[in-house]
Design a protein around this motif. Structure first.
Motif, PDB file in Angstrom:
ATOM      1  N   LYS A 181       5.081  -0.778  13.910  1.00 25.81           N
ATOM      2  CA  LYS A 181       6.415  -0.637  13.285  1.00 25.81           C
ATOM      3  C   LYS A 181       6.956   0.616  13.822  1.00 25.81           C
ATOM      4  CE  LYS A 181       5.159  -3.105   8.980  1.00 25.81           C
ATOM      5  NZ  LYS A 181       4.669  -2.731   7.500  1.00 25.81           N
ATOM      6  N   ARG A 182       6.726   1.755  14.114  1.00 29.69           N
ATOM      7  CA  ARG A 182       7.208   2.853  14.336  1.00 29.69           C
ATOM      8  C   ARG A 182       7.502   2.781  15.759  1.00 29.69           C
ATOM      9  NH1 ARG A 182       5.412   8.416  11.744  1.00 29.69           N
ATOM     10  NH2 ARG A 182       4.534   7.508   9.868  1.00 29.69           N
ATOM     11  N   SER A 205      -6.683   5.295   1.746  1.00 25.96           N
ATOM     12  CA  SER A 205      -5.692   6.308   2.522  1.00 25.96           C
ATOM     13  C   SER A 205      -4.656   6.556   1.704  1.00 25.96           C
ATOM     14  CB  SER A 205      -5.598   5.879   3.886  1.00 25.96           C
ATOM     15  OG  SER A 205      -4.806   4.760   3.840  1.00 25.96           O
ATOM     16  N   GLY A 206      -4.148   5.491   0.808  1.00 30.26           N
ATOM     17  CA  GLY A 206      -2.898   5.589   0.250  1.00 30.26           C
ATOM     18  C   GLY A 206      -2.013   4.376   0.827  1.00 30.26           C
ATOM     19  N   ARG A 207      -2.349   3.774   2.011  1.00 30.45           N
ATOM     20  CA  ARG A 207      -1.851   2.890   2.629  1.00 30.45           C
ATOM     21  C   ARG A 207      -1.741   1.453   2.013  1.00 30.45           C
ATOM     22  NH1 ARG A 207      -2.997   6.080   6.844  1.00 30.45           N
ATOM     23  NH2 ARG A 207      -1.167   6.753   8.343  1.00 30.45           N
ATOM     24  N   GLU A 208      -1.153   0.488   2.187  1.00 31.69           N
ATOM     25  CA  GLU A 208      -1.435  -0.850   1.927  1.00 31.69           C
ATOM     26  C   GLU A 208      -0.899  -1.632   3.004  1.00 31.69           C
ATOM     27  OE1 GLU A 208       1.332  -1.405  -1.226  1.00 31.69           O
ATOM     28  OE2 GLU A 208       2.551  -2.472  -0.076  1.00 31.69           O
ATOM     29  N   GLU A 259       4.924  10.169   3.193  1.00 32.51           N
ATOM     30  CA  GLU A 259       4.914  11.392   3.986  1.00 32.51           C
ATOM     31  C   GLU A 259       6.294  11.594   4.213  1.00 32.51           C
ATOM     32  OE1 GLU A 259       5.035  10.176   8.823  1.00 32.51           O
ATOM     33  OE2 GLU A 259       3.236   9.712   7.808  1.00 32.51           O
ATOM     34  N   GLU A 319       4.974   2.394   1.938  1.00 32.13           N
ATOM     35  CA  GLU A 319       4.747   2.746   0.625  1.00 32.13           C
ATOM     36  C   GLU A 319       4.077   4.222   0.603  1.00 32.13           C
ATOM     37  OE1 GLU A 319       5.906   1.694  -2.573  1.00 32.13           O
ATOM     38  OE2 GLU A 319       6.982   0.198  -0.983  1.00 32.13           O
ATOM     39  N   PHE A 320       3.081   4.383   1.860  1.00 30.52           N
ATOM     40  CA  PHE A 320       2.488   5.634   2.265  1.00 30.52           C
ATOM     41  C   PHE A 320       3.431   6.723   2.197  1.00 30.52           C
ATOM     42  CE2 PHE A 320       0.128   8.301   5.199  1.00 30.52           C
ATOM     43  CZ  PHE A 320      -0.985   8.501   4.532  1.00 30.52           C
ATOM     44  N   PHE A 354       9.326   6.161   8.809  1.00 29.11           N
ATOM     45  CA  PHE A 354       8.582   5.024   8.374  1.00 29.11           C
ATOM     46  C   PHE A 354       9.027   4.482   6.850  1.00 29.11           C
ATOM     47  CE2 PHE A 354       4.836   2.235   7.646  1.00 29.11           C
ATOM     48  CZ  PHE A 354       5.157   1.424   8.532  1.00 29.11           C
ATOM     49  N   GLU A 384       1.224   0.132  11.239  1.00 27.25           N
ATOM     50  CA  GLU A 384       2.030   1.385  11.432  1.00 27.25           C
ATOM     51  C   GLU A 384       2.539   1.757  12.584  1.00 27.25           C
ATOM     52  OE1 GLU A 384       1.182   4.210   8.651  1.00 27.25           O
ATOM     53  OE2 GLU A 384       2.396   5.811   9.490  1.00 27.25           O
TER      54      GLU A 384
END
Lengths: 424, 424
Positions: free
Chosen positions: B123-124, B148-151, A400, A397-398, A393, B120
């Motif tokens: 997208k994946r 969670s750190g996502r945006e 991993e 921005e996340f 991905f 996500e």
């Protein structure tokens, strides 16, 4: 679950040019695959042996009757089951029962473990499954207890009119896990049943040179779409349609074409400033199991084959003689594992359009330019930690870890497209 | 990964009658589902709220615009991605780009986490995804950083001729995550684009009573196939097409029919020797978010509603008035977690024909006959440890824990078949 140790290069090194290209173009790539599968439906399943040289990632063998399901990460079971459900819905939506026809091995426990796992995947996908064996002297069901604790029952295959099956069980749909190197058995001919994959995809009909000729077309198309040099995913190859390893003089065609092949590879190595020495793999054009395979560093080697080498190249699994050969640019293995740098060769598994997992063949005592799929080879399977069909991905921005297996799933699927086109 | 604690009953108790029936008939069940999906293609996705009383397992709500993807076990990501790939191949094989239209929440971080996860997954699966918001006063892209750190970036939805999109992005295919309780917005009407799922499946068109009427037909058919009493998977229900909670006298129809409903439930409880007291859930026939829901232990309660109760039942999400109501047999919650026996209510997630995971809503301070999906409810999500679409492997000699989630996946899919038939 198999623990996945630190893989020295593939999993931790910087992203190489090719991997970056795949990441940047994942939406284009996935869309392109969807189009391809619309034009040419995928085969039922398949495994693809890859070689990863870092600068280059390419398939060296595409097996449409894959063994080794027992080597996959057990966490991938749910993905395999879901992929079978989706694929059966496309290919044979009415089937409720399946007949599984395996290789006729009688003592190969590794193969039996594969069979037990494959059978379990099909059962969990919601099908009745029984195993019909072609072992000639099998007259009653044979139960095999396996080291994993699993068991399988091999039942004698029966022909009844225009159907084959086992006692009181003649389903409309048959899953083949036998590559029929020695030809399609008469007992399976002219039935009214659906074979997955098609009987015509066995090694008695397929030629590696056909596969790689089609693979070349596929990679030419794909490379235009994401703007890469197709050589980065496609090994040069050539083939000879009439070889005779029974005497010293049957290899003129091979030696001559190998010479051209080496020249082409050297030019590419110069272009990309690659310092390793090129090598070429000579294989029987039909065949599998790593039989009749040799590596050469120089075309002259082909004119000086000793008796032992020629004997090795003469015979295929099932006893057929080798009359056609393919020569393929060797791809150095770039991935190693552990302190002793054992080479790690990826195998990617596919069910229908889906990549469902994979593993590394790991061998400590072999060079990076040697073929690991050799009879009796002592490889240690190392399951991929993640599934390679899930694109990393990159734009998220996340944070991993990037899924380094994605590239394997891309090249594996390119080989599966070539295999699907073989049936056209 | 969310750690999955010991679930007191569902995961460790003896297999109940219903679960055993599902296990014994898994091949029949999976084959039956394949047939159903052939006749009626599944909706794009959906979540089903279940209640498990041990003797009985039934859906209480079927959401075709599911939120809560962030509550699934992260290990299920690969399954979700694969299911999206398989489903898009069936529904819109040419699509490469997707527009995601979410609920117009402006501050709900839980919902935004769901949106980030859903985006996500898409997208994946290999699609470009941008989020088009219907928030009325949104004039520029709004970036939301999440715990969670996502945006996520919400962009203003634009209409351009017969297409909707966001700036310079008008894909052919739109994924809806908005149930349009207040009606289909004019801006989305009469476009040339494909909506997944159909715009007509929003709560402004759907009626719960239609869903459960169709669900009853589905379960009658299914129950014949595996020979069970359909009541074990189907709560009794009835509905009133003209209710008025604004005054004390608008509930005659409800009270009368509730009386019949209680009588039917009592007879079944007697037949199965169930000692709990029956209860009935009264809900708005259109609507979601746990609004306009009440539990009654006695039909007389309906003739004595106080102002507070009536006010609660009067208004739906989006401000619409409640004019139709459904009454449904309540299903006691049998599953608890931890020493304080917090009730655990399963929610199962589906993408196309595939069950991709689920979680429990866990609430410590609520009775086993209370609805957990209430506004502002303080539930703790507990992801299922395994995927429920993988049938347990009852007939296999190889010992492994039975997958207790399979039963959830069966009943969840029955509700999804009913939802798919709603569009016929």
């Amino acid at each position: 679950m198999l623990k996945v140790p630190h893989l020295e290069t593939a999993l931790t090194g910087p992203l190489r040019h090719l991997e970056k290209k795949f990441l940047e173009n994942q939406v284009t790539i996935e869309g392109w695959f969807r189009e391809q599968w619309q034009q040419t439906p995928p085969t039922f399943y398949g495994s693809v042996d890859l070689r990863n040289a870092g600068f280059k990632l390419a398939p060296v063998d595409t097996n449409l009757f894959p063994a080794g399901f027992n080597n996959l990460n057990p966490d991938m079971m749910a993905l395999c089951v879901q992929a079978v459900q989706a694929t059966m819905a496309e290919k044979s939506p009415c089937a409720k029962r399946l007949l599984l026809i395996p290789e006729s091995h009688t003592r190969n426990l590794f193969y039996f473990e594969n069979l037990a796992m494959l059978s379990e995947i099909l059962k969990r996908a919601g099908f009745d499954v029984r195993i019909a064996s072609l072992i000639p002297d099998l007259t009653a069901p044979l139960k095999q207890l396996l080291p994993s604790g699993r068991e399988i029952i091999l039942e004698p295959l029966i022909r009844d009119g225009d159907r084959v099956g086992v006692e009181n069980y003649f389903p409309c749909c048959i899953v083949l896990n036998n590559d029929f190197s020695a030809g399609i058995p008469d007992v399976l001919k002219n039935t009214q049943q659906v074979f997955l994959p098609s009987l015509n995809l066995g090694w008695s009909t397929r030629l590696k040179s056909d596969h790689f000729r089609i693979y070349q077309t596929v990679t030419d198309e794909f490379s235009k779409v994401i703007d890469i040099d197709p050589w980065l995913i496609n090994p040069y190859f050539d083939h000879c349609g009439a070889v005779d390893f029974s005497n010293q003089n049957g290899q003129e065609c091979l030696a001559e074409r190998a010479s051209v092949l080496f020249q082409k590879i050297r030019e590419k190595y110069a272009e990309y400033k690659i310092e390793q020495s090129p090598f070429v793999v000579v294989k029987a054009d039909q065949g599998t199991y790593g039989m009749a395979v040799m590596m050469i560093q120089d075309p002259l080697e082909l004119t000086n084959l000793n008796r032992k080498q020629r004997t090795k190249m003469m015979t295929l699994k099932g006893g057929s003689a080798v009359t056609k050969a393919i020569m393929q640019e060797g791809v150095h293995t770039f991935e190693t594992v552990g302190e002793d740098r054992a080479v790690a060769e990826p195998v990617v598994y596919h069910i229908g359009r889906h990549v469902v997992g994979g593993f590394y063949r790991i061998h400590k005592n072999r060079g990076i330019d040697e073929n690991l799929n050799a009879p009796g080879m002592d490889f240690h399977p190392l399951a991929f930690a993640k599934n390679c069909h899930v694109p990393p991905f990159a734009q998220c921005e996340f944070k991993e870890p990037v899924n380094r297996f994605y590239a394997y799933g891309v090249v594996g699927r390119l080989a599966m497209i070539a295999a699907a086109r073989e049936t056209l």
